[in-house]
Design a protein around this motif. Structure first.
Motif, PDB file in Angstrom:
ATOM      1  N   GLU A   1       0.829  -1.207   0.000  1.00  0.00           N
ATOM      2  CA  GLU A   1       0.000   0.000   0.000  1.00  0.00           C
ATOM      3  C   GLU A   1       0.866   1.262   0.000  1.00  0.00           C
ATOM      4  OE1 GLU A   1      -3.304   0.317  -0.454  1.00  0.00           O
ATOM      5  OE2 GLU A   1      -3.226  -1.836  -0.784  1.00  0.00           O
ATOM      6  N   ALA A   2       1.975   1.235   0.722  1.00  0.00           N
ATOM      7  CA  ALA A   2       2.880   2.387   0.736  1.00  0.00           C
ATOM      8  C   ALA A   2       3.472   2.611  -0.648  1.00  0.00           C
ATOM      9  CB  ALA A   2       3.984   2.176   1.762  1.00  0.00           C
TER      10      ALA A   2
ATOM     11  N   LEU B   1       3.026   5.939  -2.982  1.00  0.00           N
ATOM     12  CA  LEU B   1       4.180   6.661  -3.501  1.00  0.00           C
ATOM     13  C   LEU B   1       4.103   6.781  -5.019  1.00  0.00           C
ATOM     14  CD1 LEU B   1       6.851   7.974  -2.698  1.00  0.00           C
ATOM     15  CD2 LEU B   1       7.938   5.769  -3.067  1.00  0.00           C
ATOM     16  N   SER B   2       3.703   5.708  -5.666  1.00  0.00           N
ATOM     17  CA  SER B   2       3.577   5.709  -7.119  1.00  0.00           C
ATOM     18  C   SER B   2       2.510   6.704  -7.572  1.00  0.00           C
ATOM     19  CB  SER B   2       3.226   4.307  -7.600  1.00  0.00           C
ATOM     20  OG  SER B   2       3.022   4.287  -8.979  1.00  0.00           O
ATOM     21  N   LEU B   3       1.374   6.716  -6.870  1.00  0.00           N
ATOM     22  CA  LEU B   3       0.302   7.656  -7.205  1.00  0.00           C
ATOM     23  C   LEU B   3       0.763   9.092  -7.000  1.00  0.00           C
ATOM     24  CD1 LEU B   3      -2.631   8.225  -7.981  1.00  0.00           C
ATOM     25  CD2 LEU B   3      -3.216   7.995  -5.580  1.00  0.00           C
ATOM     26  N   GLY B   4       1.476   9.341  -5.910  1.00  0.00           N
ATOM     27  CA  GLY B   4       1.986  10.689  -5.642  1.00  0.00           C
ATOM     28  C   GLY B   4       2.937  11.155  -6.724  1.00  0.00           C
TER      29      GLY B   4
ATOM     30  N   SER C   1      -5.677   8.098 -13.418  1.00  0.00           N
ATOM     31  CA  SER C   1      -6.581   7.392 -12.515  1.00  0.00           C
ATOM     32  C   SER C   1      -6.931   8.198 -11.269  1.00  0.00           C
ATOM     33  CB  SER C   1      -5.930   6.078 -12.083  1.00  0.00           C
ATOM     34  OG  SER C   1      -4.741   6.338 -11.390  1.00  0.00           O
ATOM     35  N   PHE C   2      -6.506   9.437 -11.201  1.00  0.00           N
ATOM     36  CA  PHE C   2      -6.721  10.226 -10.001  1.00  0.00           C
ATOM     37  C   PHE C   2      -7.267  11.579 -10.414  1.00  0.00           C
ATOM     38  CE2 PHE C   2      -5.322  12.770  -6.314  1.00  0.00           C
ATOM     39  CZ  PHE C   2      -5.855  11.998  -5.321  1.00  0.00           C
ATOM     40  N   VAL C   3      -8.436  11.941  -9.896  1.00  0.00           N
ATOM     41  CA  VAL C   3      -9.065  13.205 -10.244  1.00  0.00           C
ATOM     42  C   VAL C   3      -8.932  14.156  -9.064  1.00  0.00           C
ATOM     43  CG1 VAL C   3     -11.223  14.316 -10.917  1.00  0.00           C
ATOM     44  CG2 VAL C   3     -10.695  12.013 -11.717  1.00  0.00           C
ATOM     45  N   TYR C   4      -8.423  15.324  -9.296  1.00  0.00           N
ATOM     46  CA  TYR C   4      -8.259  16.313  -8.239  1.00  0.00           C
ATOM     47  C   TYR C   4      -8.416  17.702  -8.844  1.00  0.00           C
ATOM     48  CZ  TYR C   4      -3.585  16.527 -10.252  1.00  0.00           C
ATOM     49  OH  TYR C   4      -2.547  16.659 -11.126  1.00  0.00           O
ATOM     50  N   PRO C   5      -8.833  18.674  -8.039  1.00  0.00           N
ATOM     51  CA  PRO C   5      -9.024  20.026  -8.574  1.00  0.00           C
ATOM     52  C   PRO C   5      -7.689  20.686  -8.909  1.00  0.00           C
ATOM     53  CG  PRO C   5      -9.386  20.015  -6.222  1.00  0.00           C
ATOM     54  CD  PRO C   5      -9.198  18.585  -6.638  1.00  0.00           C
TER      55      PRO C   5
END
Length: 58
Positions: free
Chosen positions: A27-28, A32-35, A45-49
């Protein structure tokens, strides 16, 4: 009458702890990969304003 529980073996205890730590490590790594993906701007794969540069200039 109350009966004491049997003692868990060290190998079973260590095995459970290893599984728990492995899950946490996976999970860590995902976080880290997503960050890194979000920071690089290539995330699909990540939606953010996002701040619009046009709005900040006014």
């Amino acid at each position: 009458m109350a009966v004491p529980k049997k003692k868990t073996s060290k190998s079973k205890r260590d095995s459970r702890k290893a599984v728990w730590k492995r899950k946490a490590a996976v999970e860590a790594q995902k976080a880290l990969s997503l960050g890194k993906s979000v920071l690089s701007g290539r995330s699909n794969s990540f939606v953010y304003p996002q701040d619009d540069e046009d709005d900040n200039e006014e």
